[in-house]
Design a protein around this motif. Structure first.
Motif, PDB file in Angstrom:
ATOM      1  N   GLY A 168      33.193  28.274  36.435  1.00 35.66           N
ATOM      2  CA  GLY A 168      33.150  28.424  34.988  1.00 35.66           C
ATOM      3  C   GLY A 168      31.935  29.141  34.460  1.00 35.66           C
ATOM      4  N   SER A 169      31.122  29.724  35.323  1.00 34.67           N
ATOM      5  CA  SER A 169      29.937  30.456  34.850  1.00 34.67           C
ATOM      6  C   SER A 169      30.356  31.778  34.214  1.00 34.67           C
ATOM      7  N   THR A 170      29.463  32.310  33.391  1.00 34.41           N
ATOM      8  CA  THR A 170      29.756  33.550  32.670  1.00 34.41           C
ATOM      9  C   THR A 170      29.840  34.721  33.643  1.00 34.41           C
ATOM     10  N   ALA A 171      30.815  35.565  33.434  1.00 31.60           N
ATOM     11  CA  ALA A 171      31.004  36.742  34.281  1.00 31.60           C
ATOM     12  C   ALA A 171      30.061  37.858  33.844  1.00 31.60           C
ATOM     13  N   PRO A 172      29.791  38.813  34.722  1.00 30.97           N
ATOM     14  CA  PRO A 172      28.970  39.965  34.323  1.00 30.97           C
ATOM     15  C   PRO A 172      29.722  40.823  33.300  1.00 30.97           C
ATOM     16  N   PRO A 173      29.041  41.773  32.680  1.00 28.07           N
ATOM     17  CA  PRO A 173      29.710  42.633  31.690  1.00 28.07           C
ATOM     18  C   PRO A 173      30.928  43.326  32.290  1.00 28.07           C
ATOM     19  N   LEU A 174      32.044  43.207  31.603  1.00 28.34           N
ATOM     20  CA  LEU A 174      33.291  43.805  32.078  1.00 28.34           C
ATOM     21  C   LEU A 174      34.239  43.995  30.902  1.00 28.34           C
ATOM     22  N   SER A 175      35.318  44.651  31.166  1.00 32.73           N
ATOM     23  CA  SER A 175      36.362  44.855  30.157  1.00 32.73           C
ATOM     24  C   SER A 175      37.694  44.423  30.744  1.00 32.73           C
ATOM     25  N   VAL A 176      38.571  43.960  29.876  1.00 33.63           N
ATOM     26  CA  VAL A 176      39.897  43.500  30.279  1.00 33.63           C
ATOM     27  C   VAL A 176      40.930  44.367  29.569  1.00 33.63           C
ATOM     28  N   VAL A 194      37.918  45.263  34.771  1.00 32.17           N
ATOM     29  CA  VAL A 194      37.101  46.392  35.227  1.00 32.17           C
ATOM     30  C   VAL A 194      35.643  46.060  34.944  1.00 32.17           C
ATOM     31  N   LEU A 195      34.811  46.065  35.995  1.00 32.80           N
ATOM     32  CA  LEU A 195      33.378  45.808  35.842  1.00 32.80           C
ATOM     33  C   LEU A 195      32.691  47.023  35.239  1.00 32.80           C
ATOM     34  N   ASN A 196      31.810  46.776  34.283  1.00 34.01           N
ATOM     35  CA  ASN A 196      31.116  47.879  33.612  1.00 34.01           C
ATOM     36  C   ASN A 196      30.077  48.528  34.507  1.00 34.01           C
ATOM     37  N   ASP A 197      29.405  47.741  35.331  1.00 40.41           N
ATOM     38  CA  ASP A 197      28.365  48.267  36.217  1.00 40.41           C
ATOM     39  C   ASP A 197      28.960  48.506  37.604  1.00 40.41           C
ATOM     40  N   PRO A 198      28.942  49.727  38.106  1.00 42.04           N
ATOM     41  CA  PRO A 198      29.508  49.997  39.443  1.00 42.04           C
ATOM     42  C   PRO A 198      28.832  49.191  40.549  1.00 42.04           C
ATOM     43  N   VAL A 216      29.290  43.112  44.571  1.00 37.11           N
ATOM     44  CA  VAL A 216      28.963  41.686  44.525  1.00 37.11           C
ATOM     45  C   VAL A 216      30.163  40.838  44.134  1.00 37.11           C
ATOM     46  N   TYR A 217      30.961  41.340  43.197  1.00 37.44           N
ATOM     47  CA  TYR A 217      32.061  40.555  42.643  1.00 37.44           C
ATOM     48  C   TYR A 217      33.406  41.133  43.068  1.00 37.44           C
ATOM     49  N   ALA A 218      34.403  40.257  43.107  1.00 31.56           N
ATOM     50  CA  ALA A 218      35.779  40.654  43.418  1.00 31.56           C
ATOM     51  C   ALA A 218      36.656  40.261  42.240  1.00 31.56           C
ATOM     52  N   THR A 219      37.383  41.223  41.710  1.00 23.68           N
ATOM     53  CA  THR A 219      38.248  40.962  40.555  1.00 23.68           C
ATOM     54  C   THR A 219      39.713  40.792  40.941  1.00 23.68           C
ATOM     55  N   GLY A 220      40.081  41.261  42.125  1.00 25.70           N
ATOM     56  CA  GLY A 220      41.457  41.059  42.577  1.00 25.70           C
ATOM     57  C   GLY A 220      42.456  42.046  42.033  1.00 25.70           C
ATOM     58  N   GLY A 221      41.990  43.120  41.410  1.00 28.70           N
ATOM     59  CA  GLY A 221      42.940  44.121  40.903  1.00 28.70           C
ATOM     60  C   GLY A 221      43.704  43.613  39.697  1.00 28.70           C
ATOM     61  N   ARG A 222      44.979  43.883  39.669  1.00 29.74           N
ATOM     62  CA  ARG A 222      45.809  43.494  38.522  1.00 29.74           C
ATOM     63  C   ARG A 222      46.321  42.063  38.697  1.00 29.74           C
ATOM     64  N   THR A 223      46.388  41.374  37.578  1.00 29.31           N
ATOM     65  CA  THR A 223      46.822  39.978  37.566  1.00 29.31           C
ATOM     66  C   THR A 223      48.037  39.840  36.666  1.00 29.31           C
ATOM     67  N   LYS A 224      49.126  39.311  37.228  1.00 32.10           N
ATOM     68  CA  LYS A 224      50.343  39.072  36.454  1.00 32.10           C
ATOM     69  C   LYS A 224      50.347  37.635  35.957  1.00 32.10           C
ATOM     70  N   VAL A 225      50.600  37.493  34.670  1.00 28.95           N
ATOM     71  CA  VAL A 225      50.597  36.172  34.044  1.00 28.95           C
ATOM     72  C   VAL A 225      51.910  35.989  33.279  1.00 28.95           C
ATOM     73  N   PRO A 226      52.677  34.948  33.571  1.00 29.90           N
ATOM     74  CA  PRO A 226      53.889  34.680  32.781  1.00 29.90           C
ATOM     75  C   PRO A 226      53.511  34.163  31.397  1.00 29.90           C
ATOM     76  N   MET A 227      54.100  34.747  30.380  1.00 28.24           N
ATOM     77  CA  MET A 227      53.814  34.373  29.002  1.00 28.24           C
ATOM     78  C   MET A 227      55.116  33.982  28.300  1.00 28.24           C
ATOM     79  N   TYR A 228      54.985  33.086  27.348  1.00 30.85           N
ATOM     80  CA  TYR A 228      56.130  32.639  26.567  1.00 30.85           C
ATOM     81  C   TYR A 228      55.832  32.868  25.095  1.00 30.85           C
TER      82      TYR A 228
END
Length: 730
Positions: free
Chosen positions: A377-385, A436-440, A445-457
């Motif tokens: 639950g710690s804060t992630a580094p600067p990134l965009s979603v 997408v991490l802002n800093d290359p 250091v971090y792994a984002t796992g690429g694309r994430t599919k989430v079922p939504m209702y």
């Protein structure tokens, strides 16, 4: 009986991964068992059964979340000390380690008892395992102990030379590493680190698993994690650099171990443990956590790259978080400790994309919110979603949203979408996010796992109109009686029909965007006054729902039961906010008399409350007591009864009864006294029999008293006869 559609089951079976395939199979079997109940068992429940399962599946959808307060509450509940102490040092360490990671447990007063146990187990008589966990607990508590580390280190080094199993190496090397972390005054270095490394490496197998000892041919994934952790300790304690060829061979073993990793459909990776023996049956959670601990420990002491794909690191995190909150202390420790290792590792730190809510209401105009954090639950580094794509589960080719970047709210630490596009209607969707991490440099250091599919209702209020119910003539199809229905409010319609007529019910459902809506389930239930139920599934013609019941073809299904039938309509869907179960009224059916061999209606289940609930109070009228004689007459009768006793006493006085012949010697006098006491006991027993005892109890007691009286009376009379004979002879 009609089962729910496959579409409904597909949604309802999106359960959490609970640590093994058997759990998912168990959930599937449980659902099918519940759905296979007969009509009588499902009375009053079928209408909203699927709706309940669907709503449950929304909560249990495969959307993972980082460690939460639920884990903290569970830790305080599961790791509860008894009388201020834990059962063992191993349990104490696991509790303290879990509390340390979660930042809780400071209010528990366990330091004194645990430190006392630590001091007791640092002595020369303790086993290697107890010594190891005593040092582990001391590393967390910093107990005040004497300087015994030098003696312990000497003993442990000796045990390393004599070690013949993986666990012996594990406890010995681990103890030296703990001593190194707690004091710098003791030499814990290993002079022959290469030899020890080779001795441990000799237990490895070609598939990356390890054996516990050379005499046991069975390999274990859990042992592989222990081996990696032990070898990491050897490298950290070595006086000189370990042969790099050995490190390279171990890297290859790690790759082979990960080649056999298992995978779930949602991208979660885990290690399946083989059964080593009947006494050791470790599950996937224990085996996977062991590998993660060993892997992160080995990566921390080596400089090379392990070349593990980021998606597998993310998959391991998904596995641990997908379990939810384990139900026992050992599993909770394995989960939390493994996640802490993933949180602080040199390989790759996984970032978890989670949604505070996977159900958005068009009525409430909910915002889409996404949070990215570490596993704890710690804060992630600067990134965009970015919301790369959103499509309906029914039509995956038609995308309603494409490549839209979410805004970031730094105060709430969430990424959000202001408003959903107007073309979004109620239904089940799949949202595809990309982080997408802002800093290359952070990509190393971090792994984002690429694309994430989430079922939504996406939920909303479905409009219900054109609802009507009618009785049709069977031959001509003409309407004999027709009534409008208000499916939003209350209805009290009253209809009548015979077996030559039909009943038609129809209505139309439209979404907020005026599209035809097809709910998961729509049922019509007719309940006879004898509680016999009949359930029918409404068909969908595309524009409206309609069902026509031809009573001529249903007389056998209705068991030729004429009379009143209550009409109930159930329409439910996971995305329909105004799902309903509505009583429409009743219909009086006039069916023909049943033939001789007609099927009789099934027996109805008895209400459990009527069977097992409190019964009506029974008021019993006792027989009136018989009329008693006058009091004076009763007292006179009592006097007559006592008169013989009085005569007996007077006779004894007239005869001059005395105690002159009572034995004076000690032993005969004792038997005489006991004889008289026995007679008094018999008289008392008669009185008790008259007052309260039953015949069998009295006879049993009288039997024992009779034997006693016979014995003591015989001794008393024998003494009197002997005394009388001596007097005559003299």
């Amino acid at each position: 009986m009609t089962f729910p559609s496959q579409r409904t089951l597909d949604m309802c079976l999106q359960v959490k991964q609970l640590g093994g395939k058997n759990n998912r199979k168990y959930v599937e079997l449980s659902i099918w068992h519940f759905l296979s109940m007969n009509n009588s068992q499902m009375a009053g429940k079928l209408g909203f059964l699927v709706l309940f399962l669907c709503l449950t599946s929304i909560c249990e959808a495969s959307v993972i979340h980082p460690i939460s307060d639920s884990h903290r509450s569970a830790a305080l509940e599961l790791f509860t000390p008894v009388d201020g102490s834990f059962a063992s040092l191993e349990e104490a360490y696991e509790a303290l380690r879990t509390f340390e990671i979660l930042g809780i447990g400071k209010e528990l007063n366990v330091r004194a008892s645990t430190c006392s146990s630590v001091v007791d187990n640092l002595g020369p008589s303790s086993s290697l395992k107890d010594l190891f966990y005593a040092l582990r607990a001391n590393a967390l508590l910093k107990c005040e102990i004497e300087n015994v580390f030098a003696e312990i280190a000497l003993r442990v080094k000796t045990s390393i030379n004599d070690a013949n199993s993986l666990l012996d190496f594990y406890y010995s090397i681990g103890s030296l590493g703990l001593i190194k972390d707690q004091t710098s005054e003791v030499d814990v270095s290993l002079a022959d680190a290469d030899g020890i490394f080779r001795s441990i490496k000799a237990l490895s197998q070609s598939d990356g698993r390890w054996r516990y000892d050379s005499n046991n041919p069975v390999s274990s994934t859990y042992a592989a994690g222990i081996a990696l952790e032990t070898l990491a300790g050897v490298i950290s304690l070595a006086t000189s650099e370990i042969d790099q060829s050995l490190i390279g061979t171990l890297n290859n073993d790690i790759v082979k171990l990960f080649d056999g990793i298992e995978k779930y459909d949602d991208g979660a990776y885990y290690f399946e443990e083989k059964i080593v023996d009947a006494l050791e049956q470790r599950g996937p959670l224990s085996a996977t956590s062991s590998v993660v601990r060993g892997l992160t420990a080995f990566a921390a002491v080596t400089s090379g790259s392990l070349n593990l794909p980021g998606n597998k690191v993310i998959g391991l995190a998904k596995f641990f978080l997908g379990i939810g909150v384990p139900g026992n202390a050992k599993d909770l420790y394995d989960q939390i400790d493994a996640l802490a290792c993933l949180e602080n590792n040199r390989v790759s730190i996984p970032l978890i994309l989670s949604l505070p809510a996977t159900v958005l209401s068009l009525t409430k105009k909910d915002h889409l919110k996404v949070r990215v954090s570490t596993v704890l639950g710690s804060t992630a580094p600067p990134l965009s979603v970015k919301l790369m794509q959103a499509f309906s589960s029914d039509s995956k080719d038609a995308s309603i949203i494409e490549s839209q970047e979410l805004k970031f709210d730094p105060e709430a630490d969430v990424h959000f979408l202001d408003v959903l596009p107007k073309i979004v209607d109620v239904g089940k969707y799949v949202f595809v996010f990309e982080t997408v991490l802002n800093d290359p440099e952070h990509k190393k250091v971090y792994a984002t796992g690429g694309r994430t599919k989430v079922p939504m209702y996406i939920t909303g209020v479905v409009e219900i109109d054109n609802a009507e119910i009618a009785v049709l003539d069977s031959d001509l199809g003409s309407i004999e009686s027709q009534k409008k229905l208000d499916l939003v409010g209350d209805n009290t319609i009253s209809l009548s029909a015979n077996h030559l007529q039909k009943l038609r019910l129809s209505f139309r459902l439209t979404t907020p965007l005026k599209h035809p809506f097809n709910p998961h389930q729509a049922f019509l239930k007719l309940t006879h006054e004898t509680k016999v139920e009949h359930i029918f599934v409404l068909g969908n013609s595309g524009k409206q729902f309609e069902i026509i019941l031809d009573f001529l073809g249903l007389v056998e299904k209705f068991f030729y039961l004429s009379g009143r039938y209550d009409i109930q309509l159930t329409v439910g869907d996971a995305v329909m906010e105004n799902s309903f179960l509505r009583e429409l009224g009743h219909i009086e059916l006039d069916l023909p008399e049943p033939p001789e061999k007609a099927t009789r209606p099934p027996p109805q289940p008895v209400d459990a409350y009527l069977r097992y609930g409190p019964k009506a109070e029974i008021t019993h009228i006792f027989r009136a007591p018989e009329k008693r004689p006058p009091r004076e007459l009763s007292l006179a009768f009592l006097g007559l009864v006592l008169l013989p006793l009085l005569g007996f006493l007077v006779g004894l006085l007239r005869l001059g009864t005395n105690l002159k012949n009572f034995p004076t010697s000690t032993v005969p006098a004792t038997f005489a006294i006991l004889f008289h006491l026995g007679i008094a006991a018999v008289l008392s027993l008669y009185a008790l029999f008259w007052l309260k005892l039953d015949l069998f109890t009295t006879l049993k007691a009288l039997g024992f008293l009779g034997i006693f009286l016979m014995f003591v009376g015989h001794r008393t009379l024998s003494h009197l006869a002997s005394t009388s004979a001596k007097l005559k002879s003299s």
